[in-house]
Design an enzyme around this catalytic site. Sequence first.
Site, mmCIF file in Angstrom:
data_model
loop_
_atom_site.group_PDB
_atom_site.id
_atom_site.type_symbol
_atom_site.label_atom_id
_atom_site.label_comp_id
_atom_site.label_asym_id
_atom_site.label_seq_id
_atom_site.Cartn_x
_atom_site.Cartn_y
_atom_site.Cartn_z
ATOM 1 N N TYR A 104 5.794 -78.909 -8.657
ATOM 2 C CA TYR A 104 6.276 -77.808 -9.493
ATOM 3 C C TYR A 104 7.226 -78.328 -10.572
ATOM 4 O O TYR A 104 7.205 -77.840 -11.717
ATOM 5 C CB TYR A 104 6.977 -76.757 -8.634
ATOM 6 C CG TYR A 104 7.536 -75.594 -9.428
ATOM 7 C CD1 TYR A 104 6.718 -74.844 -10.277
ATOM 8 C CD2 TYR A 104 8.878 -75.239 -9.346
ATOM 9 C CE1 TYR A 104 7.222 -73.776 -11.014
ATOM 10 C CE2 TYR A 104 9.391 -74.171 -10.072
ATOM 11 C CZ TYR A 104 8.557 -73.455 -10.903
ATOM 12 O OH TYR A 104 9.060 -72.394 -11.646
ATOM 13 N N ARG A 111 5.146 -77.963 -19.043
ATOM 14 C CA ARG A 111 5.214 -76.651 -19.698
ATOM 15 C C ARG A 111 6.227 -76.685 -20.831
ATOM 16 O O ARG A 111 5.935 -76.219 -21.946
ATOM 17 C CB ARG A 111 5.583 -75.570 -18.679
ATOM 18 C CG ARG A 111 5.921 -74.237 -19.318
ATOM 19 C CD ARG A 111 5.974 -73.071 -18.337
ATOM 20 N NE ARG A 111 6.893 -73.241 -17.225
ATOM 21 C CZ ARG A 111 7.100 -72.296 -16.291
ATOM 22 N NH1 ARG A 111 6.451 -71.149 -16.350
ATOM 23 N NH2 ARG A 111 7.948 -72.501 -15.292
ATOM 24 N N TYR A 165 18.939 -73.114 -14.939
ATOM 25 C CA TYR A 165 19.126 -73.673 -13.601
ATOM 26 C C TYR A 165 19.773 -75.056 -13.680
ATOM 27 O O TYR A 165 19.479 -75.838 -14.587
ATOM 28 C CB TYR A 165 17.777 -73.820 -12.895
ATOM 29 C CG TYR A 165 17.289 -72.576 -12.185
ATOM 30 C CD1 TYR A 165 18.056 -71.424 -12.100
ATOM 31 C CD2 TYR A 165 16.035 -72.558 -11.586
ATOM 32 C CE1 TYR A 165 17.596 -70.291 -11.444
ATOM 33 C CE2 TYR A 165 15.554 -71.434 -10.923
ATOM 34 C CZ TYR A 165 16.341 -70.310 -10.858
ATOM 35 O OH TYR A 165 15.884 -69.190 -10.208
ATOM 36 N N ARG A 178 13.158 -63.418 -16.831
ATOM 37 C CA ARG A 178 12.971 -62.659 -15.590
ATOM 38 C C ARG A 178 12.040 -61.466 -15.793
ATOM 39 O O ARG A 178 11.345 -61.055 -14.864
ATOM 40 C CB ARG A 178 14.317 -62.180 -15.060
ATOM 41 C CG ARG A 178 15.284 -63.293 -14.698
ATOM 42 C CD ARG A 178 14.786 -64.109 -13.533
ATOM 43 N NE ARG A 178 15.748 -65.140 -13.140
ATOM 44 C CZ ARG A 178 15.517 -66.063 -12.222
ATOM 45 N NH1 ARG A 178 14.347 -66.088 -11.596
ATOM 46 N NH2 ARG A 178 16.427 -66.962 -11.926
ATOM 47 N N GLU A 285 7.040 -63.630 -2.866
ATOM 48 C CA GLU A 285 7.609 -63.172 -4.130
ATOM 49 C C GLU A 285 6.746 -62.034 -4.649
ATOM 50 O O GLU A 285 5.593 -61.845 -4.234
ATOM 51 C CB GLU A 285 7.733 -64.293 -5.149
ATOM 52 C CG GLU A 285 6.457 -64.711 -5.830
ATOM 53 C CD GLU A 285 6.720 -65.689 -6.990
ATOM 54 O OE1 GLU A 285 7.628 -66.533 -6.860
ATOM 55 O OE2 GLU A 285 5.998 -65.602 -7.999
#
Length: 300
Positions: A104, A111, A165, A178, A285
Amino acid sequence: MPLDAASAHSAAACELWAAGGRPAYGERGGVRYGHNDDILFGAIQLDESAFAMTSDGKTPLQQAAESAYKAIFALTDALAFPYILRFWNYIADINGDSHGLERYRQFNMGRQDGFLSRGREVLGSVPAASAVGFEAGPLTIYFLAGRGATPIAIENPRQVSAYHYPQNYGPRSPTFSRASVARIGGSEVLFLSGTASIVGHRTLHAGDVAAQTRETLANIRAMLAEAARVVPQAHFTLDDLCYKIYVRHAKDVAAIHEELRLALGDAARLMFLRADICRDDLLMEIEASAGHPLEFGLRG
């Protein structure tokens, strides 16, 4: 893999988005797409085996992610759909390690490189997105893009923005907001990113799927309140949402469904999918959307 909420067995299902007008279809740079005057939907799949480790340390997955995002942005620029509304990312073995780094985290590096290479923002006004895992297969990315007003990014006051983060979550932060609110065809549409049991930047309730579900719902309520504050005309409630629930272990579906039933009632529109979550201590999630014609249905 879609799961039946009652039995946790796999069931054929589909997600139906409705749009007006006569669509046009095509393929460009490996991206298959369809669009009308307002909305573009596209998909790309890239096999990591087509890439080799580079001399500067870029892994095959990192390169695949960068290449996919470059191709997507090249398409949206060429077709004059300037605003990405939503990304869905599916990554094989998302929690596994290869080339000395969690997969990830490799994806997040690629990305972000794709965003930067096409002059896109990686902080603040970035699209809503989800990223979940499956056992094996090509990197798969779906997206929606639009031509209307610039979408408005929404952040959760209970959480650190993902793009801020700390570095212990990887060399590059995830590139997504979000949630976002977009104006499509005269109406506000809400896109809620993958939302989990995270407060601040830390996972809560490790090992307790019911508590993780309740914390996830608390985050969704907080984002609905924030969306109403930032975009007052977009006053969405829990009842307005279509919910897609990603579940790490099929055995947990019943417990998650019971928590959702208690909070949302029996009429809630729910689809359960078996998937790995981007953190190995997260058991589930939820992503959601509202303000558009969307239904979940069974396939015959």
